[in-house]
Structure formats: C-alpha cells, structure tokens
Design an enzyme around this catalytic site. Structure first.
Site, PDB file in Angstrom:
ATOM      1  N   TYR A 128       0.859  -1.197   0.000  1.00  0.00           N
ATOM      2  CA  TYR A 128       0.000   0.000   0.000  1.00  0.00           C
ATOM      3  C   TYR A 128       0.888   1.237   0.000  1.00  0.00           C
ATOM      4  O   TYR A 128       1.401   1.666   1.011  1.00  0.00           O
ATOM      5  CB  TYR A 128      -0.948   0.015   1.202  1.00  0.00           C
ATOM      6  CG  TYR A 128      -1.917  -1.141   1.267  1.00  0.00           C
ATOM      7  CD1 TYR A 128      -2.173  -1.948   0.153  1.00  0.00           C
ATOM      8  CD2 TYR A 128      -2.595  -1.440   2.431  1.00  0.00           C
ATOM      9  CE1 TYR A 128      -3.068  -3.009   0.215  1.00  0.00           C
ATOM     10  CE2 TYR A 128      -3.491  -2.506   2.507  1.00  0.00           C
ATOM     11  CZ  TYR A 128      -3.725  -3.285   1.395  1.00  0.00           C
ATOM     12  OH  TYR A 128      -4.597  -4.345   1.466  1.00  0.00           O
ATOM     13  N   PHE A 170     -12.995  -4.904   1.282  1.00  0.00           N
ATOM     14  CA  PHE A 170     -14.107  -4.186   0.644  1.00  0.00           C
ATOM     15  C   PHE A 170     -15.412  -4.390   1.443  1.00  0.00           C
ATOM     16  O   PHE A 170     -16.454  -4.697   0.855  1.00  0.00           O
ATOM     17  CB  PHE A 170     -14.326  -4.631  -0.816  1.00  0.00           C
ATOM     18  CG  PHE A 170     -13.355  -4.064  -1.822  1.00  0.00           C
ATOM     19  CD1 PHE A 170     -12.324  -3.211  -1.443  1.00  0.00           C
ATOM     20  CD2 PHE A 170     -13.495  -4.354  -3.177  1.00  0.00           C
ATOM     21  CE1 PHE A 170     -11.437  -2.676  -2.387  1.00  0.00           C
ATOM     22  CE2 PHE A 170     -12.621  -3.828  -4.130  1.00  0.00           C
ATOM     23  CZ  PHE A 170     -11.593  -2.992  -3.730  1.00  0.00           C
ATOM     24  N   PRO A 171     -15.371  -4.211   2.782  1.00  0.00           N
ATOM     25  CA  PRO A 171     -16.607  -4.421   3.565  1.00  0.00           C
ATOM     26  C   PRO A 171     -17.696  -3.413   3.215  1.00  0.00           C
ATOM     27  O   PRO A 171     -18.877  -3.669   3.459  1.00  0.00           O
ATOM     28  CB  PRO A 171     -16.139  -4.237   5.017  1.00  0.00           C
ATOM     29  CG  PRO A 171     -14.911  -3.378   4.926  1.00  0.00           C
ATOM     30  CD  PRO A 171     -14.238  -3.795   3.641  1.00  0.00           C
ATOM     31  N   LEU A 172     -17.280  -2.269   2.618  1.00  0.00           N
ATOM     32  CA  LEU A 172     -18.258  -1.275   2.163  1.00  0.00           C
ATOM     33  C   LEU A 172     -18.343  -1.322   0.636  1.00  0.00           C
ATOM     34  O   LEU A 172     -18.717  -0.326  -0.004  1.00  0.00           O
ATOM     35  CB  LEU A 172     -17.843   0.130   2.628  1.00  0.00           C
ATOM     36  CG  LEU A 172     -17.705   0.312   4.144  1.00  0.00           C
ATOM     37  CD1 LEU A 172     -17.123   1.681   4.483  1.00  0.00           C
ATOM     38  CD2 LEU A 172     -19.059   0.123   4.825  1.00  0.00           C
ATOM     39  N   GLY A 214     -16.847   1.473  -0.994  1.00  0.00           N
ATOM     40  CA  GLY A 214     -17.580   2.737  -0.921  1.00  0.00           C
ATOM     41  C   GLY A 214     -18.891   2.709  -1.703  1.00  0.00           C
ATOM     42  O   GLY A 214     -19.710   3.610  -1.566  1.00  0.00           O
TER      43      GLY A 214
END
Ligand SMILES: NC(=O)c1ccc[n+]([C@@H]2O[C@H](COP(=O)([O-])OP(=O)(O)OC[C@H]3O[C@@H](n4cnc5c(N)ncnc54)[C@H](OP(=O)(O)O)[C@@H]3O)[C@@H](O)[C@H]2O)c1
Length: 298
Positions: free
Chosen positions: A75, A220-222, A225
């Site tokens: 990252y 990617f729990p959301l 976005g």
C-alpha cells in the site's frame, strides 16, 4: 445513528461495542477494525492527498477503541506502514497491526504477485523496519503466487515465524481447498477475502472459518464505498433502521458471523466516526432476519 456525532462523543471507546475476537486463540481484538489501504495516494500509490488527516484518522481510530489495523507493504508501497508508525508508535498495549507481503507494485493500480522466498523474506524485514516492530502479530500472504510452489511460500513464512519475526500467519483471497492445503504446511489463523452485504461470493470460506474458529477479515466491507453513498443499494433500508448505509453494511457483517472482523477503510475522520458508530447499531435478531431477506446480494 445517522447523526453519529453524539454516539461518538458519548462513548470514546465505541468500537469495543462490536465485541471481541481472539486471533490465534490469544490476540484479543475489537471486532471492528480499520483498513489502512486508503491512507495512500490515488491508485494506492504514493503519498495521500492529506497526510495530516491520515495521521488524525489513525489516532482517532485508536481513541475510539479500535485495536486491529490492517495494512500491507504494497500500500503505497510502504506509505501506509510508514504513516501507521508515524501516527501511533510507540504503540499502545494491545494494538494488533496485521500486514501482508507477496505483491510488488510496478505503478498505480498495478499489483503483481511475487511469492519467491527471497522476496517474502525481504518484504517481511522491510515491514518490520517501517512499522518499527520486532515481531509482526499477524503476517498475511497477500496472494498465493501461482508461479511459485505454495510449499515454498508458506514454508518461508513458517521459517520467519520460527525466527520470531511473525507471531501468526494469515491468507488472503483463497479458496477452502487452498486453506486446507496451507494448513498442512503451517498453522493459519485468519483469512482475508472480499466479502460484503452485496458481495457474498466467499460464503463457503466464511463458513469454513467459522467452523474452524479462524478469523475472517472481509476486504471491501463497504464494497469499496459503493454501499456508502447516496446511490447505495441499501440506502432506503438503512433509513428505515435510522442508520447510514455504511453503518448498516458494517452492522450486517458483525451480525453475520462472530468470526468476522470488518476493516472498513477511509482517509477521513468524519467517515471513520460514522463507521465506528455501527458498533452500536443494535437490532433484534428476528427483525434482522427480515432485514437480511431484503438486502441485495450478488
Ligand atoms: N487482502 C486484499 O487483497 C485486500 C484488497 C483490498 C483491500 N484490503 C483491505 O481491506 C480494507 C478495506 O477495503 P477498502 O478500504 O478498499 O474498501 P471499503 O472499506 O469497502 O471502502 C473504502 C472506501 O469507502 C469510502 N468510505 C468509507 N467510509 C465511508 C463513509 N462512511 N461514507 C462514504 N464513503 C466511505 C472510502 O472513501 P473515503 O476515504 O473518502 O472515506 C473508500 O474509498 C483496506 O483498507 C485494506 O486494508 C485488502
């Protein structure tokens, strides 16, 4: 809940309301964690647009009771780990930083697997140096590199563990079969796969983790976005629950399984506070099942 500010002010350790999980049977973490991929530049490359805000996000996360932070050497590359150390070192007792190795980054949005033993060894050393740690609590193989025998990749992590550089080993984006094979080589305590209320492709892996009491860390729990904004497919249902779509998506994960450790990512304190308030979204189980049937899944 939609106005989460009072909940955040009332309860400084709000994240703790999400419950606890013992990674590897002894690393006690608050289930709602933080994903530190978004504190980098566009394409997960270079410096973030606001480094000072990134530092504030990390410090606020810890203030709000989060003690599980997910990152990776790739990252930035390096940037996320460096900002974590800048913001939080010397680390408070009990803070668990999970990082990963196994990817190299030729440029923005480019991710190339590299599971060669030499690379994994030097990646681990670099993460230790950037994070200013003697030992990494949870080291995850970012991907099993198909060009290198899995035995060599996991065997390298086993050696690093034996040398005391890693406490526990996790996998990322794997099938049940790959987890089973990996466990014949080295103990595995967690799996990080893409999963959210609108993306349930890894249901079989989640069920396996639940059966084996391994942490399941949905990335990617959301839905990166996509469930958060005004176009969210769950915004109408969330409004009925007096929650924001992000809060509903995170609360859904927390109810879905006790082994789920969501790591929503954000570069903004405002969004962090909104997300952490999901820990307080209490729902009656019967109503929850009704809600679950209404939610879109792919
Ligand atoms: N193992 C893997 O292969 C892998 C792959 C990807 C990610 N991960 C890990 O999983 C973590 C989570 O994934 P992610 O960060 O990519 O995706 P995510 O948590 O699903 O979504 C993050 C995105 O949602 C936005 N967001 C967050 N909270 C919001 C809110 N309350 N309202 C509106 N927008 C909001 C963020 O933008 P703002 O910055 O504007 O808030 C960001 O663009 C990462 O940080 C990383 O640690 C792992």
């Amino acid at each position: 809940m939609q106005n989460h500010k009072s909940a955040v002010q009332r309860n400084q350790a709000l994240a703790k309301k999400s419950g606890e999980f013992l990674i590897g049977g002894d690393l006690r973490v608050t289930r709602l964690g933080f994903g530190a991929m978004r504190i980098t530049g566009d394409g997960i490359w270079g410096e973030p647009a606001g480094r000072a805000e990134a530092v504030r996000v990390l410090r606020r996360a810890v203030e709000l009771g989060i003690n599980f932070i997910d990152t990776a050497d790739s990252y930035g590359p390096g940037v996320s780990e460096e900002i974590i150390a800048e913001a939080l070192h010397p680390y408070p007792n009990g803070l668990v930083i999970a990082t990963k190795g196994g990817y190299v980054r030729p440029g923005p949005n480019q991710w190339v697997e590299n599971g060669k033993p030499d690379h994994l060894r030097s990646a681990c050393e670099s993460s230790l140096r950037r994070l200013r740690l003697d030992r990494i609590d949870l080291y995850q193989l970012h991907r099993i590199d198909p060009k290198v025998p899995a035995e060599d990749q996991l065997g390298t992590l086993r050696d690093l563990q034996a040398q005391g550089k890693i406490k526990y080993i996790g996998l990322s984006e794997v099938s049940v079969r790959q987890i089973q094979h990996a466990r014949t080589i080295v103990p595995i305590v967690s799996v990080q796969n893409r999963y959210s209320v609108t993306d349930r492709g890894s249901e079989d892996v989640l069920e396996y983790c639940e059966k084996e009491k391994m942490g399941f860390i949905p990335w990617f729990p959301l839905a990166a976005g996509r469930v958060s904004g005004s176009e969210s497919p769950i915004s109408r249902i969330a409004a009925r629950w007096k929650a924001s779509p992000s809060q509903l998506a995170l609360a859904w994960l927390l109810v879905r399984s006790p082994v789920i450790l969501p790591i929503p990512g954000t570069s903004r304190v405002e969004h962090l506070e909104e997300n952490v308030a999901a820990a307080e979204l209490k729902v009656d189980v019967n109503k929850w099942q009704e809600l679950d049937r209404m939610l879109p899944a792919s």
